[in-house]
Design an enzyme around this catalytic site. Structure first.
Site: not given
Ligand code: BES
Ligand code: ZN
Length: 879
Positions: A128, A273-277, A309-310, A332
């Site tokens: 993503e 922070g993290a990714m929901e694959n 969240h993920e 999001e």
């Molecule tokens: N889908 C996003 C991660 C992401 C964001 C991947 C932008 C690539 C580009 C994930 O679900 C997300 O929102 N992560 C947040 C943390 C969340 C607790 C709000 C993050 O990574 O900061």
């Molecule tokens: Zn997210």
């Protein structure tokens, strides 16, 4: 160093076009070898029924070395396709066909951390938003959903673990080829069609914490959390959080998990922070690892909410995804709202709401009022990576929250059921989300939808008068112009309110529906101006925007007595906190312009703050929030032109004065809240938070005992929150023993990257211009590494965003450090660099001297910057 990039194209919402071909299935073969990884992909193409004439299809591809391209097993002649400007165009396609490509990529050299890359010896992905195109040719857009089958091949000793989305369906050893060590392979099949941004792959040697979860319908799911072997003992909290999140989503939204396996992998190098694959989340170590000895209490809460969240994205994002990236807030904003509510249910809802509002008003509001302002559903972008903003996330969550309150819990649940049911397996829009809200409630939300398209923070001006035996509240709303959006229209603003009598008790109000609780009324404002009248006695104090019922700036001229009354008696946690903030801001504002009156200002606050302290045992975390002064950044945003040095002077004078005026309280809180044994429950965390705050005030007031208390705590901490709280007090107040503590801390924790990040951050946030030099020195520290985003954020990010008196040093040395760092980072990782570049967003409001210095630096950086950084600096410099 690069010599400049081509102009970046603009993508517009109005230009959305469905793809010419759909992809039913993808077979990937990823052959990982030293230096080069070969990716073979077979795409089953089918002409999109909405474009029956198509014979041409384009596929994204960035930095791919194309070996062969074949259509239905016949190698394509180079006249049939073109690969230029990151696009592969193939002509003369039949209605259905299979396109097979073989490409080479180099994960070892990928420092941008998008696509396939290496981190501490493991190989992993981040796709993503548009990273999949760096792995193979594909229509890299969220509205193309395909079934993925993925085979991963690699050396068995170095990569014993080979993971991808879905379930493993076949595996084996490769027949050995002479010299090479034993290699193996695993094939994974994901039964759910998904957009390629949810693709994931991991190869490595990792430890696993395993557990199971039985879903509400009785299916058994294997839960596997992976990390480096040394971190295996830091996975329990994430596992507990995951199980809580799974149960909560069943109970609260009726959402059940849908695969047999759920995996999370912790990686040290990660842009976000993290990714929901799907079925294989990939997490920044900072958002999954937790142990009391190495992780602060805030860190524990962060892990819990990010894991949740993920996980929640499995429905709000994966099963129902976005049609295009303009709809990003569809997944999001909604998922942030879900994770906020989850955390509220797990702990104290009142405290959680204040923390979320605090974050929104201190970070999203400034974004919405500066050069980066954009709508929750923007109309155009250059780099989508730059639009993962607080506006999309936090304001997006507030928009969902308003719909939740407008409909009420029961109808909202019906609406989300409806939304998930009719859109399952589809890529949809924010309009589709709202349409489900309308369908079950019968409401017309067309005006409400302006919240998605209109940028900027509305200002809600409230005046009142007592006339003809009635109390009249007059509301006016106004949204200031934002870049590219001059004219604003009235929004639907739900105003939850109560009226407190002179004793602080709520007056009886005619609830009048809209989800109002007893003693409350919800006014749904939808005009530029509206007046509401109440039959209540004179002398009431309005408690407005209870629960922060809409993301607006409230402009009401509260008297000091009214604020004291709200702080003491209001039953709404947000309104109490807001009253405290207003009292602090009023005093601080005067100190910015009048100076030297800090002791008098502090003395005036003592009686109200003593009340808060007296009640602090009821809820220590809430007391800590009520007793926290607004930060220098927030104070600075109230004074234009901005001179961060005078803001710093006023702020530290106030802190010192409060430290002295309440010193006996700070001392007893510092001593009495000291725990004798470790507990990680909410109350224990709240007590530590309050204790750290008390210690900070004690030191600010130059109390002779502060140093001793800090050193004692530092020497024998029960957990990282205590250890770090003590270190921060020592270092930020320059107490005796500070240098020794820093050395000791680094010796103790040199092998724990996440703890060392805190070590860098503590030093980068010491207020004052002299910190510029210390940050320069730390950039040369052997433990500093430009290729690790967490480390760069800890040092350069903290300096830029969390230390205005250093970043904005009058001689421009902070800007020099910042701009050099930005250029250097940009050459390595443009996404992270562009986020860092946002730290310059207050350029337009700076006083002229600093503005000139910073402008010059930014213009220089922009000349050779990446597309990501050019977009951000371009907006800032144009404003
Ligand atoms: N889908 C996003 C991660 C992401 C964001 C991947 C932008 C690539 C580009 C994930 O679900 C997300 O929102 N992560 C947040 C943390 C969340 C607790 C709000 C993050 O990574 O900061
Ligand atoms: Zn997210």
């Amino acid at each position: 160093m690069e010599t400049g990039y081509a102009a970046v194209a603009i993508t517009r919402l109005q230009d959305y076009c469905p793809p010419a071909y759909l992809i039913d299935s993808v077979a990937l073969d990823v052959d990982i070898r030293d230096g080069v990884t070969t990716v073979t992909s077979s795409l089953s193409l089918r002409r999109n029924p909405v474009s029956p004439e198509s014979t041409v299809m384009t596929f994204n591809g960035e930095g791919l070395t194309l070996r062969t391209l074949a259509l239905d097993d016949v190698v394509l002649d180079s006249s049939r396709y073109r690969y230029e400007n990151d696009l592969l165009t193939v002509q003369g396609l039949p209605a259905t066909c299979t396109l097979t490509s073989v490409v080479d990529i180099e994960p070892e050299n990928n420092t941008a951390l998008e696509g396939l890359y290496q981190s501490n010896g493991m190989i992993c992905t981040q796709c993503e938003a548009e990273g999949f195109r760096r792995i193979t040719f594909f229509p890299d857009r969220p509205d193309v959903l395909a079934r993925f089958t993925t085979t991963v091949r690699a050396d068995k000793a170095r990569y014993p673990l080979l993971l991808s989305n879905g379930n493993p369906v076949a595996w084996g050893d490769e027949k050995s080829h002479g010299e090479e060590g034993a290699r193996h392979w695993v094939t994974w099949e994901d039964p759910f069609p998904k957009p390629c941004y949810l693709f994931a792959l991991v190869a490595g040697d990792l430890a696993c914490l395993e557990d199971t979860f039985v879903t509400v319908s009785g299916r058994k799911v294997a839960l596997r959390l992976y990390a480096e072997h040394r971190d295996l003992d830091k996975l329990d909290h994430a596992m507990a959080s995951l199980k809580n999140a799974m149960r909560w989503d069943e109970q609260t939204y009726g959402r059940e998990y849908d695969l047999d396996i759920y995996m999370i992998v912790a990686v040290s190098h990660f842009n976000m922070g993290a990714m929901e694959n799907k079925g294989l989340n990939i997490f920044n170590t900072s958002c999954v690892l937790a142990h009391p000895a190495t992780t602060t209490d805030a860190g524990f809460q962060r892990v819990e909410s990010v894991v949740a969240h993920e996980y929640f994205h499995n429905w709000s994002g994966n099963r129902v995804t976005c049609r295009d990236w303009f709809q990003l807030s569809l997944k999001e904003g909604f998922t942030v709202f879900r994770d906020q509510e989850f955390s509220a249910d797990m702990h104290s809802a009142a405290v959680k709401r204040v923390e979320d509002v605090d974050f929104l008003v201190n970070h999203q509001f400034p974004e919405d009022q500066g050069p980066m302002a954009h709508a929750v559903r923007p109309e155009k972008y250059q780099k989508i990576d730059n639009f993962y903003t607080l506006t999309i996330y936090e304001k997006g969550a507030e928009i969902v929250r308003m719909q939740y309150h407008l409909l009420g819990a029961e109808n909202f649940r019906k609406a989300t059921d409806h939304y998930f049911e009719i859109n399952d397996g589809k890529a949809v829009t924010c309009d589709d989300f709202v349409a489900s809200m309308e369908a079950v409630s019968g409401y017309d939300l067309s005006q409400f939808k302006r919240w998605y398209s209109q940028a900027g923070t509305p200002i809600l001006t409230v005046t009142d008068e007592y006339r003809d035996g009635q109390y009249h509240l007059r509301f006016r709303q106004h949204t200031p112009a934002t870049p590219g959006q001059e004219q604003k229209q009235p929004l639907v603003i739900p105003i939850r309110l109560a009226l407190l009598d002179e004793q602080g008790a709520p007056c009886a109000l005619d609830a009048g529906g809209n989800g109002a609780a007893e003693g409350e009324q919800v006014v749904i404002m939808d005009q530029a101006e509206q007046t509401v009248s109440f039959n209540v006695p004179a002398g009431v104090t309005p408690s407005l925007l209870r629960g922060f019922s809409a993301p607006v700036v409230l402009d009401y001229d509260y008297s000091v007595d009214q604020l004291a009354r709200l702080l003491a008696y209001d039953s709404d946690g947000y309104c109490r906190w807001n009253a405290a903030q207003r009292l602090y801001f009023a005093a601080l504002d005067r100190l910015v312009t009048e100076t030297d009156e800090a002791d008098a200002e502090a003395a005036a606050l003592v009686p109200v703050l003593e009340q808060v302290i007296a009640r602090s045992d009821e809820d220590p975390a809430q007391a800590a929030l009520l007793l926290s002064l607004p930060g220098e950044v927030a104070l600075g945003d109230r004074h234009k032109p901005l001179n961060p040095a005078s803001i710093h002077r006023a702020h530290s004078a106030m802190k010192k004065a409060l430290g002295k005026a309440l010193q006996s309280h700070w001392l007893s809180l510092s001593e009495n809240l000291l725990a004798t044994e470790l507990s990680m429950d909410g109350r224990a965390m709240g007590r530590r938070q309050l204790r750290n705050l008390a210690l900070d005030f004690l030191a600010a007031g130059e109390h002779p005992e502060a140093g001793r208390l800090a050193v004692e705590l530092f020497e024998l901490p029960l957990c990282m929150s205590e250890e770090l709280g003590a270190l921060r007090a020592l270092v930020h107040h320059g107490l005796p023993g500070a240098d020794q503590a820093l050395t000791q801390f680094a010796d103790r924790w040199q092998d724990e990257a996440l703890v060392m990040d805190q070590w860098f951050a503590v030093q980068a946030s010491v207020p004052g211009a002299h910190t510029v030099e210390q940050v320069s020195r730390l950039l040369e520290h052997p433990a500093f590494d430009w290729k690790t985003p967490n480390r760069v954020r800890a040092l350069v990010g903290t300096f830029t965003n969390g230390n205005p008196s250093a970043f904005h040093a009058e001689n421009g040395s902070g800007y020099q450090l910042f701009s050099a760092a930005l250029s250097r980072l940009d050459a390595i990782n443009p996404q992270v660099a562009a986020r860092l570049a946002n730290g310059a967003a207050r350029l337009p409001v700076l006083e002229p001297g600093r503005k000139a210095l910073l402008t010059e630096r930014l213009a220089e950086v922009k000349k050779t910057a990446s597309g990501n950084v050019v977009e951000v600096l371009g907006r800032i410099l144009a404003s």
